[in-house]
Design a protein around this motif. Structure first.
Motif, PDB file in Angstrom:
ATOM      1  N   THR A 332      58.662  56.023  73.511  1.00 16.29           N
ATOM      2  CA  THR A 332      58.303  55.116  72.433  1.00 16.29           C
ATOM      3  C   THR A 332      58.964  53.685  72.724  1.00 16.29           C
ATOM      4  OG1 THR A 332      58.780  57.068  70.645  1.00 16.29           O
ATOM      5  CG2 THR A 332      58.575  54.616  69.888  1.00 16.29           C
ATOM      6  N   THR A 333      57.820  52.703  72.447  1.00 19.72           N
ATOM      7  CA  THR A 333      58.240  51.318  72.640  1.00 19.72           C
ATOM      8  C   THR A 333      58.015  50.501  71.514  1.00 19.72           C
ATOM      9  OG1 THR A 333      55.801  51.255  73.199  1.00 19.72           O
ATOM     10  CG2 THR A 333      57.185  51.617  75.217  1.00 19.72           C
ATOM     11  N   VAL A 334      57.395  51.109  70.396  1.00 18.75           N
ATOM     12  CA  VAL A 334      57.265  50.610  69.194  1.00 18.75           C
ATOM     13  C   VAL A 334      57.415  51.678  68.052  1.00 18.75           C
ATOM     14  CG1 VAL A 334      55.818  49.165  67.681  1.00 18.75           C
ATOM     15  CG2 VAL A 334      55.784  48.576  70.071  1.00 18.75           C
ATOM     16  N   ILE A 335      58.307  51.193  66.949  1.00 17.14           N
ATOM     17  CA  ILE A 335      58.146  51.959  65.751  1.00 17.14           C
ATOM     18  C   ILE A 335      57.678  51.137  64.658  1.00 17.14           C
ATOM     19  CG2 ILE A 335      60.001  53.208  64.243  1.00 17.14           C
ATOM     20  CD1 ILE A 335      61.700  53.670  66.716  1.00 17.14           C
ATOM     21  N   CYS A 336      56.903  51.665  64.103  1.00 15.46           N
ATOM     22  CA  CYS A 336      56.199  51.102  62.746  1.00 15.46           C
ATOM     23  C   CYS A 336      56.842  51.672  61.794  1.00 15.46           C
ATOM     24  CB  CYS A 336      54.658  51.006  62.819  1.00 15.46           C
ATOM     25  SG  CYS A 336      53.855  50.138  64.391  1.00 15.46           S
ATOM     26  N   THR A 337      57.807  51.157  61.026  1.00 15.90           N
ATOM     27  CA  THR A 337      58.495  51.994  59.831  1.00 15.90           C
ATOM     28  C   THR A 337      58.247  51.440  58.639  1.00 15.90           C
ATOM     29  OG1 THR A 337      60.450  52.373  59.159  1.00 15.90           O
ATOM     30  CG2 THR A 337      60.477  50.148  60.310  1.00 15.90           C
ATOM     31  N   ASP A 338      58.094  52.318  57.428  1.00 11.29           N
ATOM     32  CA  ASP A 338      58.337  51.926  56.112  1.00 11.29           C
ATOM     33  C   ASP A 338      59.555  51.214  55.825  1.00 11.29           C
ATOM     34  OD1 ASP A 338      55.804  52.967  55.667  1.00 11.29           O
ATOM     35  OD2 ASP A 338      56.632  54.871  55.145  1.00 11.29           O
ATOM     36  N   LYS A 339      59.601  50.578  54.648  1.00 13.57           N
ATOM     37  CA  LYS A 339      60.761  50.152  54.118  1.00 13.57           C
ATOM     38  C   LYS A 339      61.675  51.059  53.381  1.00 13.57           C
ATOM     39  CE  LYS A 339      60.632  47.252  50.720  1.00 13.57           C
ATOM     40  NZ  LYS A 339      61.486  47.859  49.919  1.00 13.57           N
ATOM     41  N   THR A 340      60.866  51.463  52.164  1.00 14.47           N
ATOM     42  CA  THR A 340      61.717  52.048  51.122  1.00 14.47           C
ATOM     43  C   THR A 340      61.997  53.307  51.568  1.00 14.47           C
ATOM     44  OG1 THR A 340      60.320  50.776  49.444  1.00 14.47           O
ATOM     45  CG2 THR A 340      61.493  52.843  48.836  1.00 14.47           C
ATOM     46  N   GLY A 341      63.242  53.848  51.367  1.00 12.90           N
ATOM     47  CA  GLY A 341      63.592  55.151  51.834  1.00 12.90           C
ATOM     48  C   GLY A 341      64.063  55.395  53.259  1.00 12.90           C
ATOM     49  N   THR A 342      63.542  54.567  54.139  1.00 17.02           N
ATOM     50  CA  THR A 342      63.884  54.681  55.391  1.00 17.02           C
ATOM     51  C   THR A 342      65.092  53.472  55.820  1.00 17.02           C
ATOM     52  OG1 THR A 342      61.513  55.439  55.860  1.00 17.02           O
ATOM     53  CG2 THR A 342      62.641  54.782  57.660  1.00 17.02           C
ATOM     54  N   LEU A 343      64.448  52.222  55.716  1.00 13.04           N
ATOM     55  CA  LEU A 343      65.436  51.297  55.969  1.00 13.04           C
ATOM     56  C   LEU A 343      66.377  51.133  54.620  1.00 13.04           C
ATOM     57  CD1 LEU A 343      63.258  48.336  57.361  1.00 13.04           C
ATOM     58  CD2 LEU A 343      64.611  50.488  58.516  1.00 13.04           C
ATOM     59  N   THR A 344      65.888  51.411  53.364  1.00 10.27           N
ATOM     60  CA  THR A 344      66.682  51.286  52.314  1.00 10.27           C
ATOM     61  C   THR A 344      67.077  52.755  51.674  1.00 10.27           C
ATOM     62  OG1 THR A 344      64.679  51.329  50.769  1.00 10.27           O
ATOM     63  CG2 THR A 344      65.470  49.067  51.687  1.00 10.27           C
ATOM     64  N   GLU A 345      67.866  52.996  50.733  1.00 10.20           N
ATOM     65  CA  GLU A 345      68.430  54.082  50.188  1.00 10.20           C
ATOM     66  C   GLU A 345      67.405  54.748  49.162  1.00 10.20           C
ATOM     67  OE1 GLU A 345      72.147  53.183  48.280  1.00 10.20           O
ATOM     68  OE2 GLU A 345      73.085  52.662  50.262  1.00 10.20           O
ATOM     69  N   ASN A 346      66.466  53.972  48.843  1.00  7.26           N
ATOM     70  CA  ASN A 346      65.675  54.709  47.733  1.00  7.26           C
ATOM     71  C   ASN A 346      66.310  54.960  46.634  1.00  7.26           C
ATOM     72  OD1 ASN A 346      62.932  55.296  46.994  1.00  7.26           O
ATOM     73  ND2 ASN A 346      62.758  57.248  47.722  1.00  7.26           N
TER      74      ASN A 346
END
Length: 899
Positions: A332-346
């Motif tokens: 993998t060279t790029v990760i397209c991530t959600d914000k809520t629940g993945t980067l944050t605690e939700n």
């Protein structure tokens, strides 16, 4: 909308009785192939067929020698050894294939464990989908998967995606018979398992579960496709072809060399029987060289590595759904991530609340919501439904308001659910506070201001300024408006106009009764482990992009907090959904490398982003938890669904991140890279053995002696240096060192220049050492290593080519121990370790010990089967000490290289 039906639901006893009568809510899996058939398939491998032919020829030769030439029963030992080797090879491959399939068995539980909101014993509960029974009262909300077939009891602007059954993406559902669609495939008041709620909310009574649902009758249980060819498998296929061709050339040269040697040393009287036996023996050696040289252990090494990685990743909260995902994550060279629940605690909580009109504020928060709270565990109250709405209910509880009592007291008449287009939610109620009819609005403050014309511009600007400051700190903001009416008919007419056009029918009439109640700031804190995980990705050369439906200010602030964004970033790094959609494909491909944040993104934006990155040659991983994320999850090289996401997202994904955390994604990358390294180590080790074994037999055949390694000895070498080494190296734990490297090129050949030189130099060095040993054994009688100086005076007579069993044992053991110590060097290849680290490598150490013990047992008790005789303890110790130089040289070279 119908007036909401309240029900106490089933009791625990009724649930058990319904499950006994109607069964569980699971689909019966498709019939599996029997283990016996699976085992028979192992004999269809081309290399196993070659071995079977070789075994057949060997048995025929042994029968001829036993029945015609009156040889002893010992001549059957060699073909017996080949048969045993075949059974071991096929048996091991079969065992590990079955073991790998068991790793996948847990996947069938993924969808069945999705939580579903039900009413039981008078309480709102969240239970696994598998536990739903006929008679259950199920609550539905936007984004939910419908767990079973049933009839609607209530429906509020309910729209369902029935494409899995009918191909219709949007079907309106209602309980009003007058609104039924006569042309609909299924009744408008019926919902079906496997479909999804796209908009609105409601409730239904379960009437069919499991195999008795429409979904159960139409579909077989989903089967995981693990046969997809990956970049790694293509590389291994090329490698196998290359090595196979080389082995055929070597086998031909061995056959020619032995024929030349036979005719040069043959007696004057030619004996066809002896020549036929010698020819068959030479063919057996040539065939065995092919067996030894061809890397048939590679598929098993890959399977073992994947199975081991899958099992360990599950412990690290990564449930691998598709086999290729383990490998591809490493590239993998790029990760397209959600914000809520993945980067944050939700874990949404109200951080700031400004109440401007208290009169009906608590009632507005309670009734203008679809969320509920599960308070069965008073120490941990769980939000069921929308987390933002849940945060408002928790805030009410903190303010000592009972939201359930407020809902029960107010008469809810109608409701307009929240949508991204509308940006607000509206509920029509008869208030228990003043008895009037109210439309409570909740949503984006800048939109709600349109319903409060008496709110002066100055006040609006102050509120917007405050809200903007909250958004800059990654808070989610909501405003609240109360519009009061004296007549139910007028209120219903205004709500109907609001639903159809987004505006009130008579704004002037409502002006005097509209109140901006206040606003709140809701926070979703960054997960504590995420900044370090993001830094690890960036150091590993992996780009990270945030794709979210939140505002640009919120997304940018979260990006700054986790380390994706900085103040030095230009405006080109940030974009909103509408701006993104306005870019042409060419403009997007040119700009996509710079993008770091896409805010206010729409469902297809993420898929388009993935495709643009792929066109630039990137290997893309995507996270997603909603039904609308499915297109992007399918389009990505690796789709990563969240543990609390919809089943549609999970079905479209390759890996499910059980704990939703970005750090678990980093673990998957580390395991993928380590898996690739382990396979490289196995190839390095095996090809080094192949080079030495093939060259020594080839050169030995031209030196005028019998093959220094017999067929059964080479098959044992093939077993330990192929199957056992595959197990040892495939089970190595991951190393954090791999995260300090750049991503590998997806189509890069698996043998690197460093590996190529290592294979050739080590293989040639072993060949040279073994040739010296073979020369000594050929020209002198060696009966003990301790008496080796005396052996130099015992010159072998001219033509005395045959080596004794003791000499063959010495050479055989010398060869195996060279490879044994080299296994430790292969274990340390491409690491920062000078000395092979065995901590955490229990499996490797046990298998290495087993190889050594197996060699001792074979030499001590193999006898005629392996053409060996027992060695003395002193010879064993001398051989171990002498061959250990391989390890010391490897340690020294790694120390020099590291310095």
């Amino acid at each position: 909308m119908t007036t909401k039906s309240f029900s106490a639901g089933l009791t625990d006893e009724q649930v058990l009785e319904s499950r006994r009568v109607h069964g569980d809510n699971v689909l019966t899996p498709a019939a599996r192939e029997s283990l016996f058939r699976k085992f028979l398939h192992k004999f269809q491998d081309q290399l196993i067929i070659i071995l079977l032919v070789a075994a057949t020829l060997s048995i025929l030769v042994a029968c001829y020698e036993f029945f015609v030439l009156d040889f002893g029963v010992s001549i059957f030992f060699e073909p017996l050894g080949i048969v045993i080797a075949i059974l071991l090879a096929t048996g091991l491959a079969f065992y590990f294939e079955v073991r790998a399939e068991r790793e996948f068995a847990v996947l069938t539980q993924v969808n069945d464990d999705i939580p579903v909101r039900v009413v039981r014993n008078g309480h709102n509960l969240s239970v696994p989908r598998r536990d739903i029974v006929v008679g259950d009262f199920v609550l539905l909300d936007t984004g939910d998967d419908i767990p079973a077939d049933g009839t609607l009891l209530s429906a509020n602007s309910l729209k369902v995606d029935e494409s899995t059954l009918t191909g219709e993406p949007i079907c309106s559902k209602t309980t009003h018979t007058k609104l039924f669609d006569a042309e609909a495939t299924f009744p408008s008041n019926r919902v079906l398992r496997g479909t999804k709620v796209m908009e609105g909310n409601g409730s239904f009574l379960v009437e069919a579960v499991g195999d008795h649902t429409e979904n159960g009758r139409v579909f077989r249980a989903a089967q995981i496709d693990n046969g997809k060819q990956t970049p790694l498998s293509r590389q291994l296929d090329k490698l196998s072809v290359l090595v196979s061709r080389a082995s055929y050339v070597l086998a031909a040269l061995i056959l020619v060399g032995r024929m030349v040697e036979y005719f040069l040393s043959a007696p004057p009287t030619f004996n066809w029987v002896l020549f036929a036996g010698y020819l068959l023996s030479s063919i057996m050696i040539a065939v065995t060289i092919i067996v030894v040289a061809v890397p048939e252990g590679l598929p098993m090494a890959v399977t073992l590595s994947l199975a081991y990685s899958m099992r360990r990743l599950l412990k690290a909260n990564n449930l691998v759904r598709r086999l290729h995902a383990c490998e591809t994550m490493g590239a993998t060279t790029v990760i397209c991530t959600d914000k809520t629940g993945t980067l944050t605690e939700n874990r949404m909580r109200v951080a700031h609340a400004e109440v401007l009109a208290e009169a009906c504020f608590a009632e507005a928060l309670a009734v203008n919501s679809t969320a509920t709270l599960d308070d069965t565990d008073t120490d941990h109250i769980e939000v069921l439904g929308n987390p933002t709405e849940g945060a408002l209910l928790l805030w009410l509880s903190e303010q000592h308001h009972d939201y359930e009592a407020l809902r029960s007291a107010a008469a809810v008449v109608d409701q307009i659910p929240f949508s991204t287009e509308r940006k607000y939610m509206a509920t029509l109620v008869q208030s228990s506070v003043d008895g009037q009819w109210h439309i409570y609005l909740k949503g984006a403050s800048e939109i709600l201001f349109h319903f409060c014309p008496l709110l002066d511009d100055t006040h609006q600007k102050e509120i917007l300024k405050t809200l903007f400051s909250y958004q800059q700190r990654a808070f989610r903001t909501l405003g609240f408006v109360d519009i009061a009416f004296s007549s139910q008919a007028v209120a219903e007419a205004e709500l109907s106009a609001l639903r159809q056009s987004g505006t009130l029918a008579s704004p002037d009439a409502a002006t005097l009764n509209s109140t901006f109640q206040g606003y709140v700031a809701i926070s979703d804190p960054v997960r504590a482990e995420v900044p370090a995980a993001i830094r690890c990705c960036l150091d590993a050369g992996i780009g990270v992009k945030i794709v979210t439906g939140d505002t640009l200010g919120t997304a940018r602030e979260i990006g700054r907090q986790v380390g994706i964004c900085s103040d030095a970033d230009s405006a080109q790094a940030f974009i909103t959904g509408p701006e993104f959609a306005a870019l042409s494909d060419e403009e997007l491909i040119e700009r996509v490398g710079e993008l770091k944040v896409i805010a206010r993104a729409r469902p297809m934006d993420k898929k388009r982003l993935v495709e643009a990155l792929q066109k630039r040659g990137e290997v893309v991983a995507v996270t997603g938890d909603g039904t609308n994320d499915a297109p992007a999850l399918k389009a990505a090289h690796v789709g990563l669904s969240m543990g609390d996401g919809t089943s549609v997202a999970k079905e479209a994904s390759d890996i499910t991140i059980i704990d939703n955390s970005f750090s678990s994604i980093v673990n998957a990358v580390m395991w993928g890279r380590s898996l690739y390294k382990n396979i490289q180590r196995f190839i390095l080790f095996q090809l080094t053995v192949n080079v030495a074994a093939c060259l020594i037999v080839l050169i030995g055949s031209f030196m005028g002696t019998q093959s220094p390694l017999t067929v059964t000895q080479m098959l044992w070498v093939n077993l330990i240096m192929d199957s056992f080494a595959a197990v040892a190296l495939a089970s190595l734990p991951p190393s954090a060192d791999v995260m300090k490297e750049r991503p590998r090129a997806r189509e890069a050949f698996i043998i690197t220049p460093a590996m190529r030189w290592n294979i050739l130099l080590t293989g040639f060095a072993f060949t040279g050492i073994l040739l010296v040993a073979l020369y000594v054994l050929k020209h002198f009688y060696v009966y003990s290593l301790c008496s080796l100086p005396e052996s130099f005076s015992l010159v072998r007579a001219t033509g005395g080519n045959l080596l004794s069993d003791y000499e063959l044992s010495l050479f055989f053991t010398f060869f195996v121990l060279l490879q044994f110590w080299n296994l430790f060097n292969a274990r340390s290849f491409a690491t920062s370790q000078v000395w092979p680290r065995l901590r955490g490598c229990r499996g490797f150490f046990l298998i290495a010990s087993f190889i050594l013990l197996g060699q001792v047992l074979i030499v001590s008790f193999g006898g005629s089967l392996f053409s060996v005789s027992p060695l003395s303890l002193s010879d064993w110790l001398l051989l171990l000490a002498a061959t250990s130089v391989v390890l010391w040289v490897g340690v020294a070279l790694r120390a020099v290289w590291k310095s």
